[in-house]
Structures are given as structure tokens and as C-alpha cells.
Scaffold this motif. Sequence first.
Motif, PDB file in Angstrom:
ATOM      1  N   ILE A  90     -29.334  64.717   1.509  1.00  0.00           N
ATOM      2  CA  ILE A  90     -29.169  65.375   2.801  1.00  0.00           C
ATOM      3  C   ILE A  90     -30.360  66.291   3.026  1.00  0.00           C
ATOM      4  O   ILE A  90     -30.635  67.192   2.226  1.00  0.00           O
ATOM      5  N   LEU A  91     -31.083  66.044   4.099  1.00  0.00           N
ATOM      6  CA  LEU A  91     -32.266  66.827   4.455  1.00  0.00           C
ATOM      7  C   LEU A  91     -31.953  67.738   5.639  1.00  0.00           C
ATOM      8  O   LEU A  91     -31.216  67.361   6.546  1.00  0.00           O
ATOM      9  N   GLU A  92     -32.535  68.918   5.613  1.00  0.00           N
ATOM     10  CA  GLU A  92     -32.439  69.837   6.748  1.00  0.00           C
ATOM     11  C   GLU A  92     -33.754  70.578   6.870  1.00  0.00           C
ATOM     12  O   GLU A  92     -34.625  70.481   5.996  1.00  0.00           O
ATOM     13  N   ALA A  93     -33.897  71.325   7.962  1.00  0.00           N
ATOM     14  CA  ALA A  93     -35.152  72.046   8.167  1.00  0.00           C
ATOM     15  C   ALA A  93     -35.215  73.284   7.277  1.00  0.00           C
ATOM     16  O   ALA A  93     -36.201  73.511   6.573  1.00  0.00           O
ATOM     17  N   GLU A  94     -34.160  74.089   7.297  1.00  0.00           N
ATOM     18  CA  GLU A  94     -34.092  75.297   6.488  1.00  0.00           C
ATOM     19  C   GLU A  94     -32.888  75.204   5.553  1.00  0.00           C
ATOM     20  O   GLU A  94     -31.827  74.742   5.944  1.00  0.00           O
ATOM     21  N   LYS A  95     -33.031  75.671   4.343  1.00  0.00           N
ATOM     22  CA  LYS A  95     -32.001  75.553   3.316  1.00  0.00           C
ATOM     23  C   LYS A  95     -30.680  76.170   3.777  1.00  0.00           C
ATOM     24  O   LYS A  95     -30.646  77.309   4.231  1.00  0.00           O
ATOM     25  N   TYR A  96     -29.631  75.368   3.674  1.00  0.00           N
ATOM     26  CA  TYR A  96     -28.249  75.758   3.978  1.00  0.00           C
ATOM     27  C   TYR A  96     -27.998  76.085   5.451  1.00  0.00           C
ATOM     28  O   TYR A  96     -26.966  76.656   5.789  1.00  0.00           O
ATOM     29  N   GLU A  97     -28.926  75.726   6.321  1.00  0.00           N
ATOM     30  CA  GLU A  97     -28.703  75.918   7.751  1.00  0.00           C
ATOM     31  C   GLU A  97     -27.537  75.054   8.236  1.00  0.00           C
ATOM     32  O   GLU A  97     -26.835  75.397   9.185  1.00  0.00           O
TER      33      GLU A  97
ATOM     34  N   LYS B  51     -26.968  51.202  -1.354  1.00  0.00           N
ATOM     35  CA  LYS B  51     -26.489  52.061  -2.443  1.00  0.00           C
ATOM     36  C   LYS B  51     -26.890  53.514  -2.209  1.00  0.00           C
ATOM     37  O   LYS B  51     -26.173  54.441  -2.594  1.00  0.00           O
ATOM     38  N   TYR B  52     -28.039  53.709  -1.549  1.00  0.00           N
ATOM     39  CA  TYR B  52     -28.565  55.053  -1.343  1.00  0.00           C
ATOM     40  C   TYR B  52     -28.694  55.356   0.145  1.00  0.00           C
ATOM     41  O   TYR B  52     -28.808  54.446   0.974  1.00  0.00           O
ATOM     42  N   SER B  53     -28.693  56.646   0.467  1.00  0.00           N
ATOM     43  CA  SER B  53     -28.842  57.077   1.864  1.00  0.00           C
ATOM     44  C   SER B  53     -29.639  58.361   1.941  1.00  0.00           C
ATOM     45  O   SER B  53     -29.501  59.240   1.093  1.00  0.00           O
ATOM     46  N   ILE B  54     -30.454  58.444   2.977  1.00  0.00           N
ATOM     47  CA  ILE B  54     -31.151  59.683   3.316  1.00  0.00           C
ATOM     48  C   ILE B  54     -30.650  60.112   4.680  1.00  0.00           C
ATOM     49  O   ILE B  54     -30.863  59.422   5.682  1.00  0.00           O
ATOM     50  N   HIS B  55     -29.955  61.236   4.728  1.00  0.00           N
ATOM     51  CA  HIS B  55     -29.389  61.754   5.974  1.00  0.00           C
ATOM     52  C   HIS B  55     -30.143  63.016   6.379  1.00  0.00           C
ATOM     53  O   HIS B  55     -30.076  64.033   5.686  1.00  0.00           O
TER      54      HIS B  55
END
Length: 206
Positions: free
Chosen positions: A108-115, A61-65
Motif C-alpha cells: 500500500i503506497l501513499e504520499a505521506e506516511k499514515y495519511e 499473487k501480488y498487488s500494489i495499491h
Amino acid sequence: MDFEKNIFINCSIDQEFIDNLLKPILFIVIKNGFNPRLSLEISDSGQSRILKITDIIKNCKYSIHDISKVKSKAIHEFSRMNMPFELGIDYGIRYSGLETFVAKHFLILEAEKYEYMQALSDISGFDTKAHKNETKELFKCLYSWFSETLKINRQDPPKKIFDDFMQFNSWLFNEKLFQYKNEIIALDYIQNITIPEYIQEIKNQF
């Protein structure tokens, strides 16, 4: 496993990422009562990797990308496209029109915001969280997501979760040191532990 409790984890599998980010993700997912699902949970030469991943996604049901590794850092180094590709598969399943998947939710994870917008402009406007490639920042991101999206109340604060995670890893090393009576062997176990083994060690604590 229970669709309602499964969280698909899509991330880089290089050792630095595994140690600093994937293992903390596994820790907090299990601590909050959910089941982490990812391609590393099983090796099956008789099934293509992409089919295996798609089957896992359909059961979550959930995802971490985490798409923090999509950028190449050196000359002649290729960009890492697996993570955005799997995000695309998950997105397609979510909007496939099948009732079961309407309730799916992403982080959705990234290193720097909106990169991410420099590489994946088609998903411009998505709400992402930035961990700066640091474990402590990651726990802040996950704490917020579990509260905001999964409605988990009364979580321990991020600092306490980080401390618990560090204590767990110290305990695991000492447990293996007691078992094998040899520091080199205990360290070898820790360095080469598989993801399914690590998941089971965490589950044994909760």
C-alpha cells in the motif's frame, strides 16, 4: 499469465500520476521479472470495468495499491474512491477462504506516511510506504518491498534504477525520432503512448 508472477497495480490514471509514478512502477516490475496487470491493459466495452478489475485481481499473487489520490484538493472536488474500493476487493479475495488466495501479498503506497488513516481508519495498523509523490522516493519504496516481501536479491540500488528509468525514456524518444525523422511526431508518440504499448517497450529492453 502466471499467477505467481503477476502484480496487480491499482492507482490513479491522471496523466501526472502516470508519468511520475505509474510508469516507474511498470519499469521496476518488469525489470524484476514480473508481469504488471492493470485495468488499462485492455479496452472492452462488452465487459464492465469492475468485473474486469476483479478478474485481474484474482489472477495476481501480488498487488500494489496506491491510495495517495483519495483526498480532494479543491472546493467541489470529489474524493477519489476507486483506489480504496479496489483495495477492498483485493482484501476480500485474499481472505475469502479459498486456498489459492491465501498467499496474496499487498503493497500500500501513499504520499505521506499514515495519511491514509484519516480516510481509511478500518485498515489502521497496515504497513504502508510513502513516496511523497516523487519518482526517486517511489523507487526506494519499491526496492524495499521487492526485497522484503518478494525476496528479490541483488537488485540494483534505487539510484541506479532511477537512472536506468530515465535513460530508458530518453532512448524511447530517440528511437521514435529515428523512426519518424520528425521531433514533433516523436514527441506526440511519447505523450500519447498507451499503457500496453509502454509495457511492451519496456519488455523489449529486458
